[in-house]
Design an enzyme around this catalytic site. Sequence first.
Site, PDB file in Angstrom:
ATOM      1  N   CYS A   1     -40.040  73.450 131.602  1.00 51.06           N
ATOM      2  CA  CYS A   1     -39.628  72.495 130.577  1.00 51.06           C
ATOM      3  C   CYS A   1     -38.978  73.293 129.455  1.00 51.06           C
ATOM      4  O   CYS A   1     -39.609  74.188 128.881  1.00 51.06           O
ATOM      5  CB  CYS A   1     -40.848  71.729 130.059  1.00 51.06           C
ATOM      6  SG  CYS A   1     -40.521  70.662 128.630  1.00 51.06           S
TER       7      CYS A   1
ATOM      8  N   THR B   1     -38.025  72.302 126.422  1.00 47.77           N
ATOM      9  CA  THR B   1     -38.607  72.042 125.105  1.00 47.77           C
ATOM     10  C   THR B   1     -39.908  72.814 124.925  1.00 47.77           C
ATOM     11  O   THR B   1     -40.110  73.500 123.916  1.00 47.77           O
ATOM     12  CB  THR B   1     -38.860  70.540 124.913  1.00 47.77           C
ATOM     13  OG1 THR B   1     -37.624  69.833 125.058  1.00 47.77           O
ATOM     14  CG2 THR B   1     -39.438  70.258 123.546  1.00 47.77           C
TER      15      THR B   1
ATOM     16  N   CYS C   1     -32.446  70.664 129.920  1.00 48.45           N
ATOM     17  CA  CYS C   1     -33.685  69.925 130.162  1.00 48.45           C
ATOM     18  C   CYS C   1     -33.817  69.829 131.672  1.00 48.45           C
ATOM     19  O   CYS C   1     -32.848  69.470 132.360  1.00 48.45           O
ATOM     20  CB  CYS C   1     -33.621  68.534 129.528  1.00 48.45           C
ATOM     21  SG  CYS C   1     -35.038  67.474 129.947  1.00 48.45           S
TER      22      CYS C   1
ATOM     23  N   HIS D   1     -35.140  67.726 133.438  1.00 46.15           N
ATOM     24  CA  HIS D   1     -34.921  66.373 133.945  1.00 46.15           C
ATOM     25  C   HIS D   1     -33.451  66.116 134.288  1.00 46.15           C
ATOM     26  O   HIS D   1     -33.146  65.342 135.204  1.00 46.15           O
ATOM     27  CB  HIS D   1     -35.340  65.330 132.896  1.00 46.15           C
ATOM     28  CG  HIS D   1     -36.803  65.059 132.833  1.00 46.15           C
ATOM     29  ND1 HIS D   1     -37.679  65.882 132.162  1.00 46.15           N
ATOM     30  CD2 HIS D   1     -37.549  64.051 133.344  1.00 46.15           C
ATOM     31  CE1 HIS D   1     -38.901  65.384 132.255  1.00 46.15           C
ATOM     32  NE2 HIS D   1     -38.846  64.271 132.963  1.00 46.15           N
TER      33      HIS D   1
END
Length: 280
Positions: free
Chosen positions: A91, A93, A205, A207
């Site tokens: 991830c 972040t 990111c 995702h």
Amino acid sequence: MTSQPRSAPQGEAPPQTDPAAPILLFDSGVGGLTVLDEVRKLLPDAPIIYASDNAGLPYGSKTEAQVAARVSGLLGRMTERYHPRLVCIACNTASTIALGMVREVLEVPIVGTVPAIKPAAAMTKTGVIGLLGTEATIRQAYVDRLEHEFAADKLLLRYGAPSLVEAAEAKLRGEPFDCAAITEAAEALRAMPGGDRIDTVVLACTHFPLLHEELSRAFGPEVTFVHGAQGIARQIARLTAGQEWSRQVLDRALFTGRGNVLEAYRAMLARYGLLGVERF
């Protein structure tokens, strides 16, 4: 971006790794499956635990202090329970905020995930790079340092697109999602000064690669997308080189959230080889 295993005292042999010890992949949701996909290619026999902190999703709207405390706390408890040989924070972040703290408290190798600015800078022909991430990621000093070190002579345009996280989650659940957010992100980058010359976009990111097809349509065929999943997998393979693997239980996914989320994701997780699904 890894920590090294702690060395054994002088004169002692290094400890042997339990062949059944898993690799623990951690993300705020299911974006880290893009990293798992690459790890499978290099380490098909590696036992895997995939941990999704979906109860804390989204990380991008949280403060740095909230993310750091949550990630380090969860990984501390997961490491105590599952004894992984290596932890990957899949991830951006969480990595850009909490990587240093996690490395201080865990005594296992840690692999982080950071925006792929270095390869993007090497690839761009126009010198203009777009960066899509969460709002928390794009504002981090870590990203500033990457830009200064690897793209100082380029134009890096950043845009926070938190709505793409939920779009990716919905896509993997097999649910309809709004492509307008994807179009909006592309148009926002294009509208920035110099944005009409973007030829490379960093997907900062984990995702976002799940939306590659939709992003390609929004940006057009002249834009190349870059993310770090392959490099992360190679680093994991390097840190575990020579170790034995023994899959004694089903590879599984952990979710911190409640409700019907487990059933919503079960079929999709099976496609990634995660046949066990549990709450943590």
